[in-house]
Design an enzyme around this catalytic site. Sequence first.
Site, mmCIF file in Angstrom:
data_model
loop_
_atom_site.group_PDB
_atom_site.id
_atom_site.type_symbol
_atom_site.label_atom_id
_atom_site.label_comp_id
_atom_site.label_asym_id
_atom_site.label_seq_id
_atom_site.Cartn_x
_atom_site.Cartn_y
_atom_site.Cartn_z
ATOM 1 N N CYS A 170 -2.378 6.041 12.108
ATOM 2 C CA CYS A 170 -2.907 5.560 10.831
ATOM 3 C C CYS A 170 -1.754 5.101 9.941
ATOM 4 O O CYS A 170 -0.606 5.537 10.088
ATOM 5 C CB CYS A 170 -3.742 6.637 10.136
ATOM 6 S SG CYS A 170 -2.802 7.997 9.426
ATOM 7 N N HIS A 191 45.988 -7.253 -2.813
ATOM 8 C CA HIS A 191 47.274 -6.982 -3.437
ATOM 9 C C HIS A 191 48.100 -8.260 -3.421
ATOM 10 O O HIS A 191 48.946 -8.475 -2.541
ATOM 11 C CB HIS A 191 48.001 -5.829 -2.732
ATOM 12 C CG HIS A 191 47.902 -5.871 -1.240
ATOM 13 N ND1 HIS A 191 48.591 -6.782 -0.458
ATOM 14 C CD2 HIS A 191 47.151 -5.128 -0.380
ATOM 15 C CE1 HIS A 191 48.315 -6.578 0.812
ATOM 16 N NE2 HIS A 191 47.433 -5.576 0.894
ATOM 17 N N CYS A 226 31.318 7.188 12.519
ATOM 18 C CA CYS A 226 31.311 6.132 11.503
ATOM 19 C C CYS A 226 32.187 6.459 10.303
ATOM 20 O O CYS A 226 32.285 5.653 9.377
ATOM 21 C CB CYS A 226 29.884 5.852 11.027
ATOM 22 S SG CYS A 226 29.142 7.212 10.095
ATOM 23 N N CYS A 278 20.838 24.682 8.567
ATOM 24 C CA CYS A 278 21.722 25.069 9.664
ATOM 25 C C CYS A 278 22.894 24.101 9.794
ATOM 26 O O CYS A 278 23.011 23.120 9.064
ATOM 27 C CB CYS A 278 20.944 25.130 10.975
ATOM 28 S SG CYS A 278 20.336 23.529 11.530
#
Length: 549
Positions: A324, A436, A472, A482
Amino acid sequence: MSFDVDTEDLKTLAAEQRRELMVARDIDSDLDFAFQLQLQEAISASLSLQPSTSTSTPTPTPLPSNPNPNPSFAEVQSSELLDLEREIDDRKLSELEFRKIRDDLHQRIHDHRVAQEILRMPEDEWENDGDNFERPFGEGTSENVDKEVFRVYFKGLVENYSPKVVFGGIGVAICDSRDELLFEMRKPFYGSAMNRQCIEFKALIEGLNAAIALDLKRVVFYCDYFPIFQFVTGRWSAKQRKVAALLNQVVLLRQKFLFCQPSFVSRNEIMFAFKFAREAMVSQIKKVAESAASGNVYETCVICLEETDIGKIFSVDGCRHRYCVSCMKQHVEVKLLHGMLPKCPHADCNSDLKLDSCSKFLTPKLIDMMKQRIKEASIPVTEKVYCPYPKCSALMSKSDVLEYSKGDFVVAERCGIRKCTTCNGLFCIDCKVPWHSGITCFEYRRRNPNPPEDVKLKNLAAVNLWRQCIKCNHMIELAAGCYHMTCRCGYEFCYTCGAPWKDKKATCSCKLWDEDYILDSDEDGDEFDDDEFDDDDYESDSDDYYGIL
């Protein structure tokens, strides 16, 4: 004093009081009878003094068999005491049933521990000592139960039968750490003033009470309703009295456990509780008309077990599993908030959910979030780069940003200058900082060996015990629960040592949890009107609840 002693004393006292009230009722009955006789004689005498137009002797009107329809105080008290005795008997039966379940639980845990010990025993040791191996039931059984973390699944469902009548059902399933069902509860609710938020709280209270009755010391209760999760974790404060009262009950019940923590999961992970709640509610009501009579075709959703109009059934592209729309929306949202790209809810099915299909039931904000997750998943970890400007932080692939930058800088590939595809800010792809200008990367790193942002992040990570995903490099915080962590990239690992989890199992020997290392958030969120709230109308504003930074 034990429960049995208290119950017996209370029952004895109730019986004595009932006998006294029975005697008082008999006295009241005699007095009423005498009064009725006097009243009848007075009526007869009054009629005999009046002139009569009839030759026959007037007959007094017979008194009704029950001249006093209102029960006396003694009768009311007697009825209440009888109800009390029945309630005491029900409590004794309930206590006996819970004791049987508790004993069976101890036996099952003991048998499982013995079986595990035998499996770990070397074959040569078993051949030599197997005949003498024994672990009698009762030795250390209580300690084993106290150490195990049990799982409490709960669900409350509400259905509007009419504008003034609402049916509800509660389902509770208590499982061991291996998700074997130990206890189940189905409880119907009926009333005119009931909403989803209240019945979800009541289901949680029933589940915690059942765990206490089973003498469980450590539990994790699983919630699929985001507002309840926000309340019990302290992120939202209750401002309505009925919500505050229910929340206070939950707080008091949690204090009776050595360990009791919530876990937010998708609807298909509520195990048996959804089925039990649906059965409890269906037991109260019947369909007003069959599908054929109404001209509509219905299909049962395998997650919520509700018969849904086929026009509101969603079919997953590729595998064609059907659910659904309400369950699919909740499933997709939970996965997106967990930083994961949602897949088909069916067990062991890896079919990806398509954005075009899901956009039919997702809100604009969830659609944008899903686009971001799809983009993140499409870029390999080694190709990901984020804009270093805090107000942007757009995700890009190194190859795309290089092609975008070449239009303005021919030497972009050689010198490392890049242009953000979103904010057009210039940055260095090698140093991952704003550009920079005038100095080389080597000179910049020599002047800035410890960039302020990195130092600040590392200090925060050290103070708050954050961990970095090795896949990552995202920082992750253990918010509650936990040590099994799931990063937004989908990588699962141990929060203690960083070892990966494979097939939902740890590859290390670190303990799964530590009750002294639970970090609770004190943030408060905005509260909503629970009478108007619906799971199809809400969306979360952040993903901080599960610990991603």
